[in-house]
Design an enzyme around this catalytic site. Structure first.
Site, PDB file in Angstrom:
ATOM      1  CG  ASP A 294      -1.898  -1.018   1.114  1.00 42.43           C
ATOM      2  OD1 ASP A 294      -2.348  -1.309   0.075  1.00 42.43           O
ATOM      3  OD2 ASP A 294      -2.179  -1.975   2.139  1.00 42.43           O
ATOM      4  N   GLY A 295       2.181   1.057   0.613  1.00 39.79           N
ATOM      5  CA  GLY A 295       2.697   2.251   0.703  1.00 39.79           C
ATOM      6  C   GLY A 295       3.233   2.830  -0.653  1.00 39.79           C
ATOM      7  CG  ASN A 375      -4.024   5.859   3.478  1.00 40.95           C
ATOM      8  OD1 ASN A 375      -4.970   5.454   2.699  1.00 40.95           O
ATOM      9  ND2 ASN A 375      -3.102   5.061   3.818  1.00 40.95           N
ATOM     10  CG  ASP A 405      -2.060  10.535  22.178  1.00 41.53           C
ATOM     11  OD1 ASP A 405      -2.007  11.007  23.228  1.00 41.53           O
ATOM     12  OD2 ASP A 405      -1.625   9.150  22.286  1.00 41.53           O
TER      13      ASP A 405
HETATM   14  N1  LIG Z   1      -1.590   2.667  14.202  1.00 38.29           N
HETATM   15  C1  LIG Z   1      -1.554   2.683  12.817  1.00 38.29           C
HETATM   16  O1  LIG Z   1      -2.416   1.739  12.443  1.00 38.29           O
HETATM   17  C2  LIG Z   1      -0.876   3.439  11.788  1.00 38.29           C
HETATM   18  C3  LIG Z   1       0.300   4.332  12.462  1.00 38.29           C
HETATM   19  C4  LIG Z   1       0.787   5.053  11.815  1.00 38.29           C
HETATM   20  C5  LIG Z   1       0.600   5.086  10.158  1.00 38.29           C
HETATM   21  N2  LIG Z   1      -0.387   4.119   9.739  1.00 38.29           N
HETATM   22  C6  LIG Z   1      -0.678   4.125   8.400  1.00 38.29           C
HETATM   23  O2  LIG Z   1       0.297   3.834   7.238  1.00 38.29           O
HETATM   24  C7  LIG Z   1       0.186   4.580   6.431  1.00 38.29           C
HETATM   25  C8  LIG Z   1       1.445   4.664   5.449  1.00 38.29           C
HETATM   26  O3  LIG Z   1       1.617   3.577   5.044  1.00 38.29           O
HETATM   27  P1  LIG Z   1       3.109   2.753   4.618  1.00 38.29           P
HETATM   28  O4  LIG Z   1       2.955   1.588   3.923  1.00 38.29           O
HETATM   29  O5  LIG Z   1       3.575   4.089   3.953  1.00 38.29           O
HETATM   30  O6  LIG Z   1       3.611   2.715   5.918  1.00 38.29           O
HETATM   31  P2  LIG Z   1       4.181   1.473   6.864  1.00 38.29           P
HETATM   32  O7  LIG Z   1       4.977   0.713   5.993  1.00 38.29           O
HETATM   33  O8  LIG Z   1       4.359   1.939   8.389  1.00 38.29           O
HETATM   34  O9  LIG Z   1       2.707   0.490   6.644  1.00 38.29           O
HETATM   35  C9  LIG Z   1       1.442   1.053   7.428  1.00 38.29           C
HETATM   36  C10 LIG Z   1       0.497  -0.229   7.435  1.00 38.29           C
HETATM   37  O10 LIG Z   1      -0.792   0.344   6.973  1.00 38.29           O
HETATM   38  C11 LIG Z   1      -1.292  -0.213   5.735  1.00 38.29           C
HETATM   39  N3  LIG Z   1      -2.050   0.435   4.800  1.00 38.29           N
HETATM   40  C12 LIG Z   1      -1.700   1.550   4.507  1.00 38.29           C
HETATM   41  N4  LIG Z   1      -2.671   2.396   3.485  1.00 38.29           N
HETATM   42  C13 LIG Z   1      -3.727   1.608   4.015  1.00 38.29           C
HETATM   43  C14 LIG Z   1      -5.090   1.584   3.640  1.00 38.29           C
HETATM   44  N5  LIG Z   1      -5.661   2.416   2.971  1.00 38.29           N
HETATM   45  N6  LIG Z   1      -6.013   0.496   4.012  1.00 38.29           N
HETATM   46  C15 LIG Z   1      -5.465  -0.481   4.884  1.00 38.29           C
HETATM   47  N7  LIG Z   1      -4.314  -0.450   5.137  1.00 38.29           N
HETATM   48  C16 LIG Z   1      -3.566   0.302   4.755  1.00 38.29           C
HETATM   49  C17 LIG Z   1      -0.115  -0.762   5.091  1.00 38.29           C
HETATM   50  O11 LIG Z   1      -0.444  -2.137   4.044  1.00 38.29           O
HETATM   51  C18 LIG Z   1       0.727  -1.225   5.986  1.00 38.29           C
HETATM   52  O12 LIG Z   1       0.560  -2.616   6.784  1.00 38.29           O
HETATM   53  C19 LIG Z   1      -0.446   5.863   6.983  1.00 38.29           C
HETATM   54  O13 LIG Z   1      -0.898   6.604   5.926  1.00 38.29           O
HETATM   55  C20 LIG Z   1      -1.239   5.628   7.877  1.00 38.29           C
HETATM   56  O14 LIG Z   1      -2.894   5.335   7.591  1.00 38.29           O
HETATM   57  C21 LIG Z   1      -1.070   3.626  10.561  1.00 38.29           C
HETATM   58  N1  LIG Z   2       9.339   4.185  -4.975  1.00 41.86           N
HETATM   59  C1  LIG Z   2       9.419   4.606  -3.650  1.00 41.86           C
HETATM   60  N2  LIG Z   2      10.500   5.226  -3.411  1.00 41.86           N
HETATM   61  C2  LIG Z   2      10.857   5.278  -2.036  1.00 41.86           C
HETATM   62  N3  LIG Z   2       9.869   5.102  -1.122  1.00 41.86           N
HETATM   63  C3  LIG Z   2       9.252   4.273  -1.543  1.00 41.86           C
HETATM   64  C4  LIG Z   2       8.694   3.907  -2.857  1.00 41.86           C
HETATM   65  N4  LIG Z   2       7.801   2.778  -2.710  1.00 41.86           N
HETATM   66  C5  LIG Z   2       7.418   2.775  -1.437  1.00 41.86           C
HETATM   67  N5  LIG Z   2       8.047   3.511  -0.797  1.00 41.86           N
HETATM   68  C6  LIG Z   2       8.032   3.645   1.020  1.00 41.86           C
HETATM   69  O1  LIG Z   2       8.478   2.220   1.287  1.00 41.86           O
HETATM   70  C7  LIG Z   2       7.632   1.827   2.447  1.00 41.86           C
HETATM   71  C8  LIG Z   2       7.167   0.627   2.208  1.00 41.86           C
HETATM   72  O2  LIG Z   2       6.348   0.416   1.117  1.00 41.86           O
HETATM   73  P1  LIG Z   2       5.136  -0.738   0.868  1.00 41.86           P
HETATM   74  O3  LIG Z   2       4.223  -0.531   2.135  1.00 41.86           O
HETATM   75  O4  LIG Z   2       5.073  -0.713  -0.284  1.00 41.86           O
HETATM   76  O5  LIG Z   2       5.840  -1.974   1.239  1.00 41.86           O
HETATM   77  P2  LIG Z   2       5.785  -3.105   2.542  1.00 41.86           P
HETATM   78  O6  LIG Z   2       5.792  -2.202   3.728  1.00 41.86           O
HETATM   79  O7  LIG Z   2       6.555  -4.284   2.242  1.00 41.86           O
HETATM   80  O8  LIG Z   2       4.192  -3.615   2.380  1.00 41.86           O
HETATM   81  P3  LIG Z   2       3.123  -3.600   3.515  1.00 41.86           P
HETATM   82  O9  LIG Z   2       2.919  -2.405   4.154  1.00 41.86           O
HETATM   83  O10 LIG Z   2       1.906  -4.058   2.769  1.00 41.86           O
HETATM   84  O11 LIG Z   2       3.731  -4.632   4.318  1.00 41.86           O
HETATM   85  C9  LIG Z   2       6.572   2.984   2.457  1.00 41.86           C
HETATM   86  O12 LIG Z   2       6.764   3.646   3.695  1.00 41.86           O
HETATM   87  C10 LIG Z   2       6.472   3.760   1.178  1.00 41.86           C
HETATM   88  O13 LIG Z   2       6.276   4.990   1.391  1.00 41.86           O
END
Ligand SMILES: NC(=O)c1ccc[n+]([C@@H]2O[C@H](COP(=O)([O-])OP(=O)(O)OC[C@H]3O[C@@H](n4cnc5c(N)ncnc54)[C@H](O)[C@@H]3O)[C@@H](O)[C@H]2O)c1
Ligand SMILES: Nc1ncnc2c1ncn2[C@@H]1O[C@H](COP(=O)(O)OP(=O)(O)OP(=O)(O)O)[C@@H](O)[C@H]1O
Length: 532
Positions: A294-295, A375, A405
């Site tokens: 999703d990131g 998001n 918070d």
């Molecule tokens: N306590 C929490 O649940 C918490 C805390 C901080 C950030 N986040 C979320 O993480 C997002 C950033 O994601 P990332 O992947 O860059 O960071 P990350 O790598 O820390 O992953 C956060 C998790 O949130 C999930 N996620 C992201 N967008 C989602 C969506 N729309 N629906 C369901 N799950 C989703 C991702 O798959 C991942 O497992 C932020 O936008 C925020 O929503 C969640």
């Molecule tokens: N092309 C990119 N360049 C720099 N950062 C990136 C890029 N793609 C993703 N990221 C960052 O890398 C992090 C992890 O990406 P992503 O959520 O896609 O993978 P993941 O953590 O393995 O997946 P999941 O969240 O499902 O476990 C996120 O914080 C995202 O913002």
């Protein structure tokens, strides 16, 4: 035979068989089941009262056999998959090395990649056509949205560096479709006011379908960094798209370097040199492919401050809520996406501005933004140990003061992310609205809200606040909000179209079931008390 003897014989035999057929060495486990069956079926001298236990015991042994077999099968499948990936990687590497060593000979060979580049599909030959009067007219009729109107093509001069060789953008048409009537369009007249009575006349039917009018030719591939499986898949996908579909391919500068380290064959992959060029990508890119979780989808959306081309998210992360496509089947998926039509989820974004104290309507430069989020925007206490104190307004109406918070302002796409963790509702991504979800409120009655999409929210750090607040955007780019500063947030004009595997609703339900295990509970057993 006594029961204990039967047990020990069966257990001993089963143990030997299990050892012989251990899941680690992958011997056929049919033997195990067969042996268990033989033992169980053996005629035994009957001892009074033992039949029932024997039946029960034989059932248990069958279950053990089945579980062992399933475990071995799963492990074998995983190993086969790993071997297949390794094999693919080696083949690809070998092919790249060959291409590298062949050099100019390759270009002379008809039917190969270089030939295609110089052929009728040549990107050099594809000039950007000037806009005709006809094209600038509305071409999709009254219903539907035409990409010409949203993503207007530009002349070659507008992007001299990266786009000089690029073809014009593919045009497409978005249509609202309904399952009930074939020719149904989006219903505008939702409410009727006839004769002083208010009735619901039509409900909107908003499953959106994208149909290409001209074939897509340019793909941007964005990938999660530091992942070997993503790197391998990316190299494979880039060469497949180039060789089999003659696509123009853009990748990030980092990815281009990685590909070139692999082989100079990937020289055709294009990139950008600075942010200014990157911000104009939407003018040439027909389709964005993401490889990650999703990131990576959030990352892709953040690269487009204005209109966003359709995004095809392949799942290579752990949760993958917004990534419905299976990376193992990428050829099949891309073929059908490139041909269309595609079901689309139009994900709304929020646009946020940070307004600095004293700057409003006085000095525009003091204000920052807009920052677009897919998001959510979070306003929290950061590292401060004080309670956050935030005054919240919707348009000009006071909503509440948050003491806790912090606060999450989320899109409906983000409703399953941080907002969900803070107790907000899960909302289908196509429902228009802004979620207003407190984080750890120090109050017994602060329930989360969902506000309509047309409101503008203003979150103000009061001048008498004890500490600073921090805003973060899709979990990134923290900005400090001092007392007197505010964050203003409203629905953005540019949604993010993501391709669906099924349709918007089936993908959403699949994600909440598979990704979040929503409402998972053991089914109640059949036996037990009944209503009389
Ligand atoms: N306590 C929490 O649940 C918490 C805390 C901080 C950030 N986040 C979320 O993480 C997002 C950033 O994601 P990332 O992947 O860059 O960071 P990350 O790598 O820390 O992953 C956060 C998790 O949130 C999930 N996620 C992201 N967008 C989602 C969506 N729309 N629906 C369901 N799950 C989703 C991702 O798959 C991942 O497992 C932020 O936008 C925020 O929503 C969640
Ligand atoms: N092309 C990119 N360049 C720099 N950062 C990136 C890029 N793609 C993703 N990221 C960052 O890398 C992090 C992890 O990406 P992503 O959520 O896609 O993978 P993941 O953590 O393995 O997946 P999941 O969240 O499902 O476990 C996120 O914080 C995202 O913002």
């Amino acid at each position: 035979m006594k029961r204990s003897n039967v047990n020990s014989t069966v257990q001993g035999n089963a143990h030997n068989i299990a050892q012989e057929n251990g899941v680690n060495d992958f011997l056929p486990l049919g033997n195990l089941e067969k042996a268990i069956k033989e033992i169980v079926d053996q005629p035994l001298p009957l001892v009074d009262g033992i039949e029932d236990q024997l039946v029960e015991f034989s059932e248990a042994m069958r279950t053990v056999g089945k579980v062992l077999r399933e475990a071995a099968e799963a492990k074998a499948a995983a190993q086969a998959e790993a071997t297949e990936w390794k094999h693919k990687y080696e083949l690809e590497r070998e092919k790249n090395l060959q291409l590298e060593t062949k050099g100019p000979t390759f270009a002379e060979n008809p039917g190969n990649f270089e030939q295609k580049v110089g052929g009728s599909d040549s990107i050099e030959h594809l000039a950007i056509e000037p806009e005709t009067g006809e094209k600038s007219q509305r071409c999709c009729g009254e219903n539907g949205i035409c990409s010409h109107e949203v993503l207007r093509d530009r002349g070659p001069d507008s992007y001299p560096n990266i786009h000089s060789k690029i073809t014009r953008k593919a045009s497409f048409k978005l249509k609202w479709c309904s399952k009930s009537k074939k020719d149904d369009q989006h219903k505008h007249d939702i409410v009727s006011f006839e004769k002083g009575n208010i009735t619901t006349a039509e409900r909107s039917s908003k499953q959106i379908s994208l149909k290409w009018e001209t074939p897509p030719q340019t793909v941007l591939i964005l990938t999660k960094p530091n992942s070997t499986s993503v790197k391998i898949l990316c190299a494979e996908m880039v060469s497949w798209l180039k060789e089999k579909r003659s696509m123009n391919i853009f990748v990030e500068p980092r990815v281009r370097n990685e590909l070139l380290e692999e082989s100079s064959y990937f020289n055709f992959a294009q990139s950008w040199i600075d942010d200014k060029e990157m911000w104009r990508l939407h003018e040439v890119v027909d389709l964005v492919v993401t490889l990650g979780g999703d990131g990576t989808v959030l990352w892709a959306a953040s690269k487009f401050k204005g209109p966003v081309p359709p995004i095809v998210p392949f799942s290579l992360g752990s949760l993958g809520f917004m990534t419905p496509f299976y990376s193992e089947r990428y050829k099949e998926c891309l073929k059908s996406i490139l041909e269309g039509p595609i079901s689309i989820t139009l994900r709304h974004r929020l646009q946020c501005h940070v307004i600095r104290e004293g700057s409003e309507n006085e000095n525009e430069n003091e204000n920052e933004g807009p920052i677009l989020v897919l998001n959510e925007v979070t306003i929290d206490r950061g590292i401060s140990s004080f309670l956050t104190n935030l005054e919240c307004y919707s348009d000009n109406s006071f909503v509440t003061t948050v003491q806790g918070d912090g606060l999450i302002l989320s899109t409906t796409s983000g409703s399953t992310a941080y907002s969900l963790a803070a107790g907000g509702s899960m909302v289908h991504p196509q429902v228009p609205g802004i979620l207003f979800t407190p984080i750890c409120p120090h109050s017994l009655s602060f329930r989360p809200l969902i506000l309509p999409e047309h409101v503008t929210l203003r979150i103000q750090v009061p001048l008498n606040s004890r500490g600073h607040a921090w805003a973060s955007f899709d979990g990134k780019d923290r900005k400090q909000l001092a007392p007197g500063d505010a964050l203003v947030c409203s629905m953005a004009a540019w949604p993010v179209p993501t391709a669906c595997r099924g349709d918007s609703t089936s993908d959403f339900l699949h994600s909440i079931h598979d990704g979040l295990h929503w409402n998972l509970r053991r089914t109640q057993s059949f036996d037990g008390p009944r209503e009389s």
